[in-house]
Write a protein that holds these residues in place. Structure first.
Motif, mmCIF file in Angstrom:
data_model
loop_
_atom_site.group_PDB
_atom_site.id
_atom_site.type_symbol
_atom_site.label_atom_id
_atom_site.label_comp_id
_atom_site.label_asym_id
_atom_site.label_seq_id
_atom_site.Cartn_x
_atom_site.Cartn_y
_atom_site.Cartn_z
ATOM 1 N N LYS A 1 0.838 -1.206 0.000
ATOM 2 C CA LYS A 1 0.000 0.000 0.000
ATOM 3 C C LYS A 1 0.871 1.254 0.000
ATOM 4 N N SER B 1 0.704 3.991 -2.811
ATOM 5 C CA SER B 1 0.384 5.352 -2.392
ATOM 6 C C SER B 1 1.361 6.344 -3.003
ATOM 7 N N ILE C 1 -5.658 7.850 0.895
ATOM 8 C CA ILE C 1 -6.274 6.738 1.633
ATOM 9 C C ILE C 1 -5.286 5.592 1.816
ATOM 10 N N ASN D 1 -2.362 6.539 4.337
ATOM 11 C CA ASN D 1 -2.743 6.485 5.747
ATOM 12 C C ASN D 1 -2.922 5.047 6.223
ATOM 13 N N GLY D 2 -3.514 4.203 5.390
ATOM 14 C CA GLY D 2 -3.667 2.788 5.744
ATOM 15 C C GLY D 2 -2.320 2.095 5.878
ATOM 16 N N LYS E 1 -0.511 2.962 9.161
ATOM 17 C CA LYS E 1 -1.061 2.219 10.290
ATOM 18 C C LYS E 1 -0.569 0.774 10.284
ATOM 19 N N GLU E 2 -0.578 0.130 9.107
ATOM 20 C CA GLU E 2 -0.126 -1.257 9.014
ATOM 21 C C GLU E 2 1.352 -1.383 9.368
#
Length: 100
Positions: free
Chosen positions: A24, A28, A49, A52-53, A56-57
């Motif tokens: 991701k 991104s 989106i 940001n994901g 976090k991961e």
């Protein structure tokens, strides 16, 4: 006196696994670059989106994943393209150069 290097460790013993790059985060960054160069909102919002994901991961992986810099770059480029697209839209609406 000659130096001989130590023998290699046996297979599967010890060592550290190299962190895997978060997919991701990579996407991104790619979408953020495309948003800045070509598409604006079409790829800027997904870059934001995904970035940001990915952040976090990566934080939750405990060092098993890398790519926080790419995720941050995607988020920043996504925001820049969104703001730039909004400014262009406001300019086009206020000058009447959108249609009529």
């Amino acid at each position: 006196m000659s130096y001989t290097p130590p023998p290699p460790p046996p297979p599967g013993a010890g060592g550290y696994a190299t962190p895997q790059t978060n997919k991701k985060a990579l996407w991104s960054m790619i979408l953020g670059i495309l948003a800045l160069v070509f598409c604006g909102l079409v790829t800027g919002i997904p870059a934001l989106i995904l970035g940001n994901g990915a952040k976090k991961e990566i934080a939750m992986s405990g060092g098993a994943q890398s790519g926080a810099g790419m995720a941050q770059a995607g988020v920043i480029l996504g925001w820049i393209s969104i703001v730039f697209s909004a400014l262009v839209l406001v300019y086009a609406l206020t000058t009447g150069s959108l249609g009529s």
